[in-house]
Design an enzyme around this catalytic site. Structure first.
Site, PDB file in Angstrom:
ATOM      1  N   ASN A   9       0.860  -1.192   0.000  1.00  0.00           N
ATOM      2  CA  ASN A   9       0.000   0.000   0.000  1.00  0.00           C
ATOM      3  C   ASN A   9       0.891   1.235   0.000  1.00  0.00           C
ATOM      4  O   ASN A   9       1.499   1.563   1.012  1.00  0.00           O
ATOM      5  CB  ASN A   9      -0.884  -0.037   1.257  1.00  0.00           C
ATOM      6  CG  ASN A   9      -1.729   1.221   1.408  1.00  0.00           C
ATOM      7  OD1 ASN A   9      -1.845   2.016   0.470  1.00  0.00           O
ATOM      8  ND2 ASN A   9      -2.313   1.401   2.585  1.00  0.00           N
ATOM      9  N   LYS A  11       0.045   4.244  -0.231  1.00  0.00           N
ATOM     10  CA  LYS A  11      -0.642   5.397   0.388  1.00  0.00           C
ATOM     11  C   LYS A  11      -0.462   6.643  -0.489  1.00  0.00           C
ATOM     12  O   LYS A  11      -0.464   6.540  -1.705  1.00  0.00           O
ATOM     13  CB  LYS A  11      -0.122   5.613   1.806  1.00  0.00           C
ATOM     14  CG  LYS A  11      -0.166   4.347   2.657  1.00  0.00           C
ATOM     15  CD  LYS A  11       0.030   4.633   4.100  1.00  0.00           C
ATOM     16  CE  LYS A  11       0.131   3.330   4.871  1.00  0.00           C
ATOM     17  NZ  LYS A  11       0.101   3.500   6.304  1.00  0.00           N
ATOM     18  N   HIS A  98      -9.494   0.971   5.031  1.00  0.00           N
ATOM     19  CA  HIS A  98      -8.207   1.194   5.718  1.00  0.00           C
ATOM     20  C   HIS A  98      -8.434   2.133   6.903  1.00  0.00           C
ATOM     21  O   HIS A  98      -9.250   3.053   6.831  1.00  0.00           O
ATOM     22  CB  HIS A  98      -7.193   1.789   4.734  1.00  0.00           C
ATOM     23  CG  HIS A  98      -5.802   1.770   5.269  1.00  0.00           C
ATOM     24  ND1 HIS A  98      -5.353   2.694   6.175  1.00  0.00           N
ATOM     25  CD2 HIS A  98      -4.770   0.903   5.059  1.00  0.00           C
ATOM     26  CE1 HIS A  98      -4.088   2.411   6.488  1.00  0.00           C
ATOM     27  NE2 HIS A  98      -3.719   1.328   5.816  1.00  0.00           N
ATOM     28  N   GLU A 100      -6.841   4.550   7.950  1.00  0.00           N
ATOM     29  CA  GLU A 100      -6.643   5.979   7.645  1.00  0.00           C
ATOM     30  C   GLU A 100      -7.884   6.559   6.977  1.00  0.00           C
ATOM     31  O   GLU A 100      -8.248   7.708   7.205  1.00  0.00           O
ATOM     32  CB  GLU A 100      -5.385   6.146   6.775  1.00  0.00           C
ATOM     33  CG  GLU A 100      -4.124   5.920   7.604  1.00  0.00           C
ATOM     34  CD  GLU A 100      -2.943   5.360   6.846  1.00  0.00           C
ATOM     35  OE1 GLU A 100      -2.943   5.384   5.602  1.00  0.00           O
ATOM     36  OE2 GLU A 100      -2.004   4.869   7.517  1.00  0.00           O
ATOM     37  N   GLU A 170      -5.320  -5.121  10.593  1.00  0.00           N
ATOM     38  CA  GLU A 170      -4.300  -4.110  10.836  1.00  0.00           C
ATOM     39  C   GLU A 170      -4.608  -3.367  12.140  1.00  0.00           C
ATOM     40  O   GLU A 170      -5.410  -2.417  12.135  1.00  0.00           O
ATOM     41  CB  GLU A 170      -4.277  -3.096   9.695  1.00  0.00           C
ATOM     42  CG  GLU A 170      -4.015  -3.700   8.334  1.00  0.00           C
ATOM     43  CD  GLU A 170      -3.463  -2.681   7.360  1.00  0.00           C
ATOM     44  OE1 GLU A 170      -2.388  -2.935   6.827  1.00  0.00           O
ATOM     45  OE2 GLU A 170      -4.077  -1.623   7.183  1.00  0.00           O
ATOM     46  N   GLY A 176       2.338   2.251  10.737  1.00  0.00           N
ATOM     47  CA  GLY A 176       3.234   3.386  10.516  1.00  0.00           C
ATOM     48  C   GLY A 176       3.922   3.860  11.786  1.00  0.00           C
ATOM     49  O   GLY A 176       4.506   4.941  11.816  1.00  0.00           O
ATOM     50  N   SER A 216       3.411  -2.141  10.344  1.00  0.00           N
ATOM     51  CA  SER A 216       4.876  -2.137  10.478  1.00  0.00           C
ATOM     52  C   SER A 216       5.512  -3.486  10.143  1.00  0.00           C
ATOM     53  O   SER A 216       6.511  -3.882  10.749  1.00  0.00           O
ATOM     54  CB  SER A 216       5.291  -1.674  11.887  1.00  0.00           C
ATOM     55  OG  SER A 216       4.803  -0.365  12.131  1.00  0.00           O
TER      56      SER A 216
HETATM   57  C1  PEP Z   1      -0.789   0.017   6.003  1.00  0.00           C
HETATM   58  O1  PEP Z   1      -0.967   1.195   5.859  1.00  0.00           O
HETATM   59  O2  PEP Z   1      -1.598  -0.762   5.491  1.00  0.00           O
HETATM   60  C2  PEP Z   1       0.375  -0.422   6.775  1.00  0.00           C
HETATM   61  C3  PEP Z   1       0.365  -1.631   7.242  1.00  0.00           C
HETATM   62  O3  PEP Z   1       1.385   0.482   6.969  1.00  0.00           O
HETATM   63  P1  PEP Z   1       2.820   0.206   7.649  1.00  0.00           P
HETATM   64  O4  PEP Z   1       3.331  -1.097   7.093  1.00  0.00           O
HETATM   65  O5  PEP Z   1       3.667   1.368   7.263  1.00  0.00           O
HETATM   66  O6  PEP Z   1       2.583   0.108   9.130  1.00  0.00           O
END
Ligand code: PEP
Length: 255
Positions: A9, A11, A98, A100, A170, A176, A216
């Site tokens: 992703n 983003k 997601h 976000e 997630e 992040g 992460s």
């Molecule tokens: C994501 O945004 O789906 C995600 C898992 O981000 P990150 O790996 O940077 O934590």
């Protein structure tokens, strides 16, 4: 039998030309093939067409995903993208729900459900995200919270091909932040998701739906997650923005 999946992703990162360069780098790095691992990249909307051309020209098995969709077919919805528009540029997956989008743009479970139905009507595979905030985890309510999200996000869905509906667990506090859930944390919730899917869709369908971990995830920790029974891969944010780290995660999943 579920094929593993590694999905990147991007983003709101990478301009059109940067996106083309990153996609080309990923294609080159994975030119030897990815075995039974399904690899997906989700660039920003304006990069989709350019990345699609890179993938097509290379004859790559890497699949293209959008990061968002609207559920209407067309019309006066300024700024939104319809499923047919994603289809027309070669997107075969789309991330929905997601954290976000839920947090910054008010996306609800009802929206996620409508988006899934609209995508599936166009043969586009949703990567439907769920996950709890930190305060829910600290209060021990994470499993119940995610199970409720799954029930709401899948309400009334008909899944005829379970390889074409993907869930990403997630935990919001791990996205992040550099703070990862442990592999056991991920399995606890992914296992509960699988049980919920069995109740909703029956065992045969539920056993074939991929459940990814996201938060992460990086080359250094991916193996621990992949060893878990109900974790079928990863949705990767930060580590998907560099060719070497993303390809390294795909290669781990191939082992
Ligand atoms: C994501 O945004 O789906 C995600 C898992 O981000 P990150 O790996 O940077 O934590």
């Amino acid at each position: 039998m579920r094929n593993r999946m590694i999905a990147g992703n991007w983003k709101m990162n990478k301009t059109f030309s940067e996106g083309v360069v990153l996609a080309q780098g990923i294609v080159d790095e994975l030119a030897g093939g990815t075995g039974a691992v399904d690899v997906v990249i989700a660039p920003p909307a304006v990069d989709l067409k350019g990345v699609s051309e890179v993938l097509n020209q290379a004859g790559s098995s890497v699949a293209l995903s959008a990061q968002n969709v609207y559920w209407e077919e067309s019309g006066a919805y300024t700024g939104e993208l319809a499923p047919a528009m994603l289809e027309s540029v070669g997107a075969t997956y789309c991330i929905i729900g997601h954290s976000e989008r839920r947090g910054y743009f008010g996306e609800t479970d009802e929206d996620v459900n409508r988006k899934a139905k609209a995508l599936m009507a166009h043969g586009i595979t949703p990567i439907s995200c769920c996950g709890e905030p930190l305060e829910v985890r600290e209060a021990g309510g994470h499993v119940a919270f995610v199970v409720e999200q799954i029930k709401a996000d899948t309400a009334g869905l008909t899944i005829t091909d379970p390889s074409k509906y993907v869930i990403a667990y997630e935990p919001i506090w791990a996205i992040g932040t550099g703070k990862t859930a442990t592999a056991d944390d991920a399995q606890e919730v992914c296992g509960a998701i699988r049980k919920t899917l069995v109740e909703i869709f029956g065992a045969e369908t539920a056993q074939s739906i991929r459940i990814l971990y996201g938060g992460s995830a990086k080359p250094e920790n991916i193996n621990g997650f992949l060893e878990k029974e109900d974790v079928d891969g990863a949705l990767v944010g930060g580590a998907s923005l560099k060719t070497d780290s993303f390809a390294a995660m795909v290669k781990s999943a191939m082992n």
